[in-house]
Scaffold this motif. Structure first.
Motif, PDB file in Angstrom:
ATOM      1  N   LEU A  21      39.987  36.328  21.209  1.00  0.00           N
ATOM      2  CA  LEU A  21      39.308  36.134  22.487  1.00  0.00           C
ATOM      3  C   LEU A  21      40.338  35.770  23.554  1.00  0.00           C
ATOM      4  O   LEU A  21      41.436  35.303  23.244  1.00  0.00           O
ATOM      5  CB  LEU A  21      38.248  35.044  22.368  1.00  0.00           C
ATOM      6  CG  LEU A  21      37.190  35.264  21.276  1.00  0.00           C
ATOM      7  CD1 LEU A  21      36.142  34.162  21.325  1.00  0.00           C
ATOM      8  CD2 LEU A  21      36.539  36.639  21.412  1.00  0.00           C
ATOM      9  N   THR A  22      39.973  35.989  24.795  1.00  0.00           N
ATOM     10  CA  THR A  22      40.900  35.743  25.889  1.00  0.00           C
ATOM     11  C   THR A  22      40.331  34.759  26.901  1.00  0.00           C
ATOM     12  O   THR A  22      39.114  34.628  27.039  1.00  0.00           O
ATOM     13  CB  THR A  22      41.235  37.062  26.612  1.00  0.00           C
ATOM     14  OG1 THR A  22      42.165  36.813  27.652  1.00  0.00           O
ATOM     15  CG2 THR A  22      39.980  37.691  27.220  1.00  0.00           C
ATOM     16  N   THR A  23      41.231  34.085  27.592  1.00  0.00           N
ATOM     17  CA  THR A  23      40.833  33.196  28.693  1.00  0.00           C
ATOM     18  C   THR A  23      41.216  33.809  30.043  1.00  0.00           C
ATOM     19  O   THR A  23      41.090  33.151  31.074  1.00  0.00           O
ATOM     20  CB  THR A  23      41.526  31.820  28.556  1.00  0.00           C
ATOM     21  OG1 THR A  23      42.951  32.008  28.562  1.00  0.00           O
ATOM     22  CG2 THR A  23      41.113  31.122  27.269  1.00  0.00           C
ATOM     23  N   ASP A  24      41.645  35.064  30.028  1.00  0.00           N
ATOM     24  CA  ASP A  24      42.124  35.711  31.256  1.00  0.00           C
ATOM     25  C   ASP A  24      41.036  35.863  32.319  1.00  0.00           C
ATOM     26  O   ASP A  24      41.347  35.991  33.507  1.00  0.00           O
ATOM     27  CB  ASP A  24      42.708  37.094  30.940  1.00  0.00           C
ATOM     28  CG  ASP A  24      43.987  37.010  30.119  1.00  0.00           C
ATOM     29  OD1 ASP A  24      44.560  35.895  30.035  1.00  0.00           O
ATOM     30  OD2 ASP A  24      44.395  38.033  29.549  1.00  0.00           O
ATOM     31  N   HIS A  25      39.781  35.872  31.895  1.00  0.00           N
ATOM     32  CA  HIS A  25      38.693  36.105  32.847  1.00  0.00           C
ATOM     33  C   HIS A  25      38.088  34.813  33.392  1.00  0.00           C
ATOM     34  O   HIS A  25      37.129  34.866  34.162  1.00  0.00           O
ATOM     35  CB  HIS A  25      37.579  36.923  32.179  1.00  0.00           C
ATOM     36  CG  HIS A  25      38.039  38.221  31.598  1.00  0.00           C
ATOM     37  ND1 HIS A  25      38.484  39.267  32.366  1.00  0.00           N
ATOM     38  CD2 HIS A  25      38.153  38.625  30.298  1.00  0.00           C
ATOM     39  CE1 HIS A  25      38.834  40.269  31.578  1.00  0.00           C
ATOM     40  NE2 HIS A  25      38.649  39.910  30.318  1.00  0.00           N
ATOM     41  N   PHE A  26      38.643  33.690  32.976  1.00  0.00           N
ATOM     42  CA  PHE A  26      38.022  32.421  33.363  1.00  0.00           C
ATOM     43  C   PHE A  26      38.057  32.212  34.874  1.00  0.00           C
ATOM     44  O   PHE A  26      39.103  32.347  35.514  1.00  0.00           O
ATOM     45  CB  PHE A  26      38.717  31.249  32.680  1.00  0.00           C
ATOM     46  CG  PHE A  26      38.141  29.904  33.035  1.00  0.00           C
ATOM     47  CD1 PHE A  26      36.864  29.550  32.633  1.00  0.00           C
ATOM     48  CD2 PHE A  26      38.873  28.993  33.792  1.00  0.00           C
ATOM     49  CE1 PHE A  26      36.322  28.316  32.961  1.00  0.00           C
ATOM     50  CE2 PHE A  26      38.346  27.753  34.133  1.00  0.00           C
ATOM     51  CZ  PHE A  26      37.070  27.423  33.718  1.00  0.00           C
ATOM     52  N   ALA A  27      36.901  31.889  35.436  1.00  0.00           N
ATOM     53  CA  ALA A  27      36.770  31.574  36.861  1.00  0.00           C
ATOM     54  C   ALA A  27      36.013  30.255  36.967  1.00  0.00           C
ATOM     55  O   ALA A  27      34.837  30.187  36.600  1.00  0.00           O
ATOM     56  CB  ALA A  27      36.017  32.682  37.598  1.00  0.00           C
ATOM     57  N   ARG A  28      36.689  29.246  37.429  1.00  0.00           N
ATOM     58  CA  ARG A  28      36.085  27.905  37.486  1.00  0.00           C
ATOM     59  C   ARG A  28      34.816  27.938  38.344  1.00  0.00           C
ATOM     60  O   ARG A  28      34.834  28.418  39.475  1.00  0.00           O
ATOM     61  CB  ARG A  28      37.093  26.930  38.088  1.00  0.00           C
ATOM     62  CG  ARG A  28      36.818  25.464  37.747  1.00  0.00           C
ATOM     63  CD  ARG A  28      37.916  24.572  38.337  1.00  0.00           C
ATOM     64  NE  ARG A  28      39.251  25.033  37.954  1.00  0.00           N
ATOM     65  CZ  ARG A  28      39.823  24.779  36.786  1.00  0.00           C
ATOM     66  NH1 ARG A  28      39.178  24.064  35.884  1.00  0.00           N
ATOM     67  NH2 ARG A  28      41.044  25.228  36.524  1.00  0.00           N
ATOM     68  N   PRO A  29      33.685  27.459  37.794  1.00  0.00           N
ATOM     69  CA  PRO A  29      32.448  27.433  38.581  1.00  0.00           C
ATOM     70  C   PRO A  29      32.609  26.592  39.843  1.00  0.00           C
ATOM     71  O   PRO A  29      33.365  25.612  39.865  1.00  0.00           O
ATOM     72  CB  PRO A  29      31.428  26.799  37.621  1.00  0.00           C
ATOM     73  CG  PRO A  29      31.989  27.019  36.260  1.00  0.00           C
ATOM     74  CD  PRO A  29      33.477  26.947  36.430  1.00  0.00           C
ATOM     75  N   LYS A  30      31.917  26.974  40.907  1.00  0.00           N
ATOM     76  CA  LYS A  30      31.951  26.211  42.148  1.00  0.00           C
ATOM     77  C   LYS A  30      31.145  24.927  41.997  1.00  0.00           C
ATOM     78  O   LYS A  30      30.034  24.935  41.495  1.00  0.00           O
ATOM     79  CB  LYS A  30      31.383  27.043  43.301  1.00  0.00           C
ATOM     80  CG  LYS A  30      32.181  28.289  43.639  1.00  0.00           C
ATOM     81  CD  LYS A  30      33.560  27.937  44.183  1.00  0.00           C
ATOM     82  CE  LYS A  30      34.321  29.196  44.591  1.00  0.00           C
ATOM     83  NZ  LYS A  30      35.683  28.868  45.099  1.00  0.00           N
TER      84      LYS A  30
END
Length: 387
Positions: free
Chosen positions: A369-378
């Motif tokens: 699995l990857t963490t490359d797509h992680f976008a911190r929630p607002k």
């Protein structure tokens, strides 16, 4: 009541498997069992007080046949008001450092469940209370989003189902697990799921989208293909055919799947290792793992009670083999050995598993699995970007 007598009531002595069997007095585990009608559809035989309780309560007939009037154990669901939902661990022999448990307690009632002792922290019994007095975390999705939004949060795979099953029966109505997946998908956060419920296929839509971005994988535990043994050992979990069908549907949807032969219990289900792997491979599974039976704390006595009640002819043999794989003890929690055991029997189980996997082409590649797509929630109050 003295501390010594209280301990004796909560933890009744159990005759060692090597000792000769005789009347019920030789097996105290039978004397403390709850009436079958009261625990119908449950895994544990008894409901002894938790180890942290100052007193032990024992049901006894006062001469008025009042025990016959006691109601059956019914499932109740309370609320868990924890302020955080991500649990951290530093165990060196497992492949994750954080996990989420949407529920405490598990209605599946698997008698061998190593999570049972956690109910003692709630002042409840790891026995029947564990599978009938459940606690849900309805705020888990909101709490998760808040924790993922924290400035210092660094993403790594979150494991779900490593303690209690996130897809146990009450999830059908509560849908807490689905809410958690929705948060993880929006945040592009990787997740690994472990379950023995076919309900996981309900969320194929979310899991398939996440899998396309290498954000999700699912492991399903198949303990036995024998329907009688499975129902006796895991009374409210999905049947073996349902679990294999779930693996097939997940695989067809492009979701990386793993079959877990867990737990392996010597002289009870260890003969099925090859058949389980073969059935899973035909369902499209590409990865497999196994875990040897673990008997920490109260689980040991609960398993003994169950084994003596359901398979008394195998009682001594099972525990003799368990001790052979645990350095002469019923359980050894040593890092690196607690999952696989030691000794000739443990080595044989491991080699059989590896040979079967090689023959079936399992574990040739491991999904990552990857963490490359992680976008911190607002977070509430965050200023929106102009660009």
């Amino acid at each position: 009541m003295s501390p010594a007598s209280s301990h004796a009531l909560k933890h009744p002595p159990v005759t060692a498997p090597s000792e000769p069997a005789g009347a019920d007095s030789d097996f105290p585990e039978l004397a403390i069992a709850i009436d079958k009608q009261r625990r119908r559809g449950r895994g544990a035989q008894s409901n002894a007080s938790g180890r942290f309780e100052a007193e032990a309560r024992v049901a006894f007939d006062d001469g008025w046949q009042s025990l016959e009037e006691l109601p059956p154990f019914k499932t109740s669901v309370g609320l868990d008001t924890s302020r955080k939902v991500i649990t951290r661990n530093e165990s060196p022999d497992i492949g994750f450092d954080r996990s989420i448990n949407p529920y405490r307690g598990c209605e599946h009632g698997c008698v061998y469940c190593f999570a049972r002792p956690t109910h003692a922290y709630l002042g409840l019994s790891p026995g029947l209370d564990f599978e009938s007095k459940l606690f849900a975390k309805p705020e888990a999705p909101a709490l998760l989003e808040k924790e993922l939004a924290a400035t210092g949060y660094e993403p790594r795979m979150i494991a779900i189902g490593t303690n209690t099953d996130p897809y146990q029966p009450i999830e059908r109505e509560r849908k807490i697990m689905r809410g958690i997946l929705e948060v993880l998908e929006r945040a592009g956060h990787p997740v690994g799921i472990v379950t023995k419920s076919a309900l996981v296929v309900r969320d194929i839509d979310i899991l398939a989208r996440m899998a396309k971005r290498n954000l999700a994988k699912v492991a399903i535990s198949v303990t036995s293909l024998d329907p009688k043994l499975a129902r006796t050992m895991e009374p409210r979990a999905a049947t073996p055919p349902k679990r294999l069908e779930a693996l097939k549907r997940l695989s067809e949807a492009g979701i990386p799947t793993t079959v877990m032969v867990a737990p392996v219990i010597p002289a009870l289900n260890d003969s099925e290792i090859e058949r389980i792997l073969d059935a899973a491979a035909h369902a499209g599974v590409k990865e497999a793992s196994y875990v040897l039976l673990r008997l920490p704390l109260e689980v040991r006595d609960l398993f003994r009670e169950w084994l003596m009640a359901n398979y008394p002819d195998r009682y001594r043999h099972v525990f003799t083999l368990i001790r052979d794989m645990r350095g002469g003890r019923d359980y050894d929690a040593k890092w690196g050995e607690r999952m696989k055991g030691t000794g000739p029997m443990a080595w044989t189980i491991g080699r059989r598993f590896e040979i079967a996997c090689d023959r079936l082409g399992l574990n040739k590649r491991r999904s990552k699995l990857t963490t490359d797509h992680f976008a911190r929630p607002k977070r509430n109050g965050d200023q929106l970007s102009l660009f």
